[in-house]
Design a protein around this motif. Structure first.
Motif, PDB file in Angstrom:
ATOM      1  N   LYS A   1       0.657  -1.106   0.148  1.00  0.00           N
ATOM      2  CA  LYS A   1      -0.157   0.116  -0.032  1.00  0.00           C
ATOM      3  C   LYS A   1       0.502   1.249   0.339  1.00  0.00           C
ATOM      4  N   ALA A   2       2.120   1.683   0.770  1.00  0.00           N
ATOM      5  CA  ALA A   2       2.667   2.499   0.859  1.00  0.00           C
ATOM      6  C   ALA A   2       3.740   1.885  -0.570  1.00  0.00           C
ATOM      7  N   GLU A   3       3.220   1.700  -0.859  1.00  0.00           N
ATOM      8  CA  GLU A   3       4.518   1.360  -2.475  1.00  0.00           C
ATOM      9  C   GLU A   3       3.782   1.858  -3.886  1.00  0.00           C
ATOM     10  N   ARG A   4       2.780   1.878  -3.721  1.00  0.00           N
ATOM     11  CA  ARG A   4       1.771   1.759  -4.630  1.00  0.00           C
ATOM     12  C   ARG A   4       1.454   3.153  -6.099  1.00  0.00           C
ATOM     13  N   HIS A   5       1.956   4.229  -5.095  1.00  0.00           N
ATOM     14  CA  HIS A   5       2.088   5.112  -6.280  1.00  0.00           C
ATOM     15  C   HIS A   5       3.087   5.418  -7.167  1.00  0.00           C
ATOM     16  N   LEU A   6       4.007   4.430  -6.336  1.00  0.00           N
ATOM     17  CA  LEU A   6       5.468   4.342  -7.069  1.00  0.00           C
ATOM     18  C   LEU A   6       4.902   3.263  -8.574  1.00  0.00           C
ATOM     19  N   ARG A   7       4.429   2.534  -7.877  1.00  0.00           N
ATOM     20  CA  ARG A   7       4.405   1.629  -9.172  1.00  0.00           C
ATOM     21  C   ARG A   7       3.103   2.582 -10.085  1.00  0.00           C
ATOM     22  N   GLY A   8       2.584   3.043  -9.480  1.00  0.00           N
ATOM     23  CA  GLY A   8       0.982   3.736 -10.579  1.00  0.00           C
ATOM     24  C   GLY A   8       1.921   4.868 -10.776  1.00  0.00           C
ATOM     25  N   GLY A   9       3.050   5.408 -10.651  1.00  0.00           N
ATOM     26  CA  GLY A   9       3.624   6.578 -11.367  1.00  0.00           C
ATOM     27  C   GLY A   9       4.473   5.915 -12.470  1.00  0.00           C
ATOM     28  N   GLU A  10       5.511   4.465 -12.700  1.00  0.00           N
ATOM     29  CA  GLU A  10       5.532   3.785 -13.824  1.00  0.00           C
ATOM     30  C   GLU A  10       4.572   3.816 -14.754  1.00  0.00           C
ATOM     31  N   ALA A  11       3.536   2.708 -14.389  1.00  0.00           N
ATOM     32  CA  ALA A  11       3.167   2.693 -15.201  1.00  0.00           C
ATOM     33  C   ALA A  11       2.778   3.730 -16.314  1.00  0.00           C
ATOM     34  N   THR A  12       1.734   4.855 -15.091  1.00  0.00           N
ATOM     35  CA  THR A  12       1.406   6.075 -16.716  1.00  0.00           C
ATOM     36  C   THR A  12       3.489   6.493 -17.399  1.00  0.00           C
ATOM     37  N   LYS A  13       4.538   6.530 -16.610  1.00  0.00           N
ATOM     38  CA  LYS A  13       5.537   6.864 -17.313  1.00  0.00           C
ATOM     39  C   LYS A  13       5.911   5.632 -18.778  1.00  0.00           C
ATOM     40  N   LYS A  14       5.709   4.572 -18.404  1.00  0.00           N
ATOM     41  CA  LYS A  14       4.882   3.475 -19.289  1.00  0.00           C
ATOM     42  C   LYS A  14       4.623   3.842 -20.317  1.00  0.00           C
ATOM     43  N   LYS A  15       3.441   3.956 -19.655  1.00  0.00           N
ATOM     44  CA  LYS A  15       2.375   3.920 -21.049  1.00  0.00           C
ATOM     45  C   LYS A  15       2.401   5.486 -21.998  1.00  0.00           C
ATOM     46  N   TYR A  16       3.187   6.482 -21.928  1.00  0.00           N
ATOM     47  CA  TYR A  16       3.279   7.652 -22.221  1.00  0.00           C
ATOM     48  C   TYR A  16       4.343   7.415 -23.160  1.00  0.00           C
ATOM     49  N   LYS A  17       5.239   6.420 -22.668  1.00  0.00           N
ATOM     50  CA  LYS A  17       6.530   6.632 -23.503  1.00  0.00           C
ATOM     51  C   LYS A  17       6.239   5.656 -24.412  1.00  0.00           C
ATOM     52  N   GLU A  18       5.281   4.435 -24.629  1.00  0.00           N
ATOM     53  CA  GLU A  18       5.119   3.851 -25.182  1.00  0.00           C
ATOM     54  C   GLU A  18       3.712   3.923 -26.219  1.00  0.00           C
ATOM     55  N   ALA A  19       3.642   4.962 -26.011  1.00  0.00           N
ATOM     56  CA  ALA A  19       2.768   6.295 -26.956  1.00  0.00           C
ATOM     57  C   ALA A  19       3.731   6.665 -27.690  1.00  0.00           C
ATOM     58  N   GLN A  20       4.314   8.005 -27.305  1.00  0.00           N
ATOM     59  CA  GLN A  20       5.291   8.439 -28.118  1.00  0.00           C
ATOM     60  C   GLN A  20       5.524   7.431 -29.141  1.00  0.00           C
TER      61      GLN A  20
END
Length: 85
Positions: A64-83
């Motif tokens: 639970k304490a680390e979930r915001h980090l995983r969410g940030g990584e997922a968003t970063k990956k999503k936009y990197k793949e879109a670019q």
């Protein structure tokens, strides 16, 4: 508690302790809902084994304490793949 539920609770518990998997990952592996995993670990496991419940609680709190980090990584990956496309 029915025997198959008790068995599932202990299997899920050991899986989470061995892998430190999230509730979502564990639910996928066992083919049940996140709600079932959460209920198994927070309500049923303490009745079966208090020591294991304390260990799993630590894993749940850590995830639970680390979930915001995983969410940030997922968003970063999503936009990197879109670019790239």
């Amino acid at each position: 508690m029915q025997e198959y539920i008790r068995k599932r609770v202990l299997e899920v518990c050991h899986y989470m302790l061995d892998t430190t998997a999230t509730v979502r990952q564990t639910a996928t592996v066992f083919g049940v809902s996140k709600s079932t995993i959460h209920k198994d670990m927070t309500e049923r496991l303490p009745v079966i084994n208090k020591q294991l419940a304390a260990q799993v609680k630590y894993v749940l709190e850590q995830n639970k304490a680390e979930r915001h980090l995983r969410g940030g990584e997922a968003t970063k990956k999503k936009y990197k793949e879109a670019q790239e496309n």
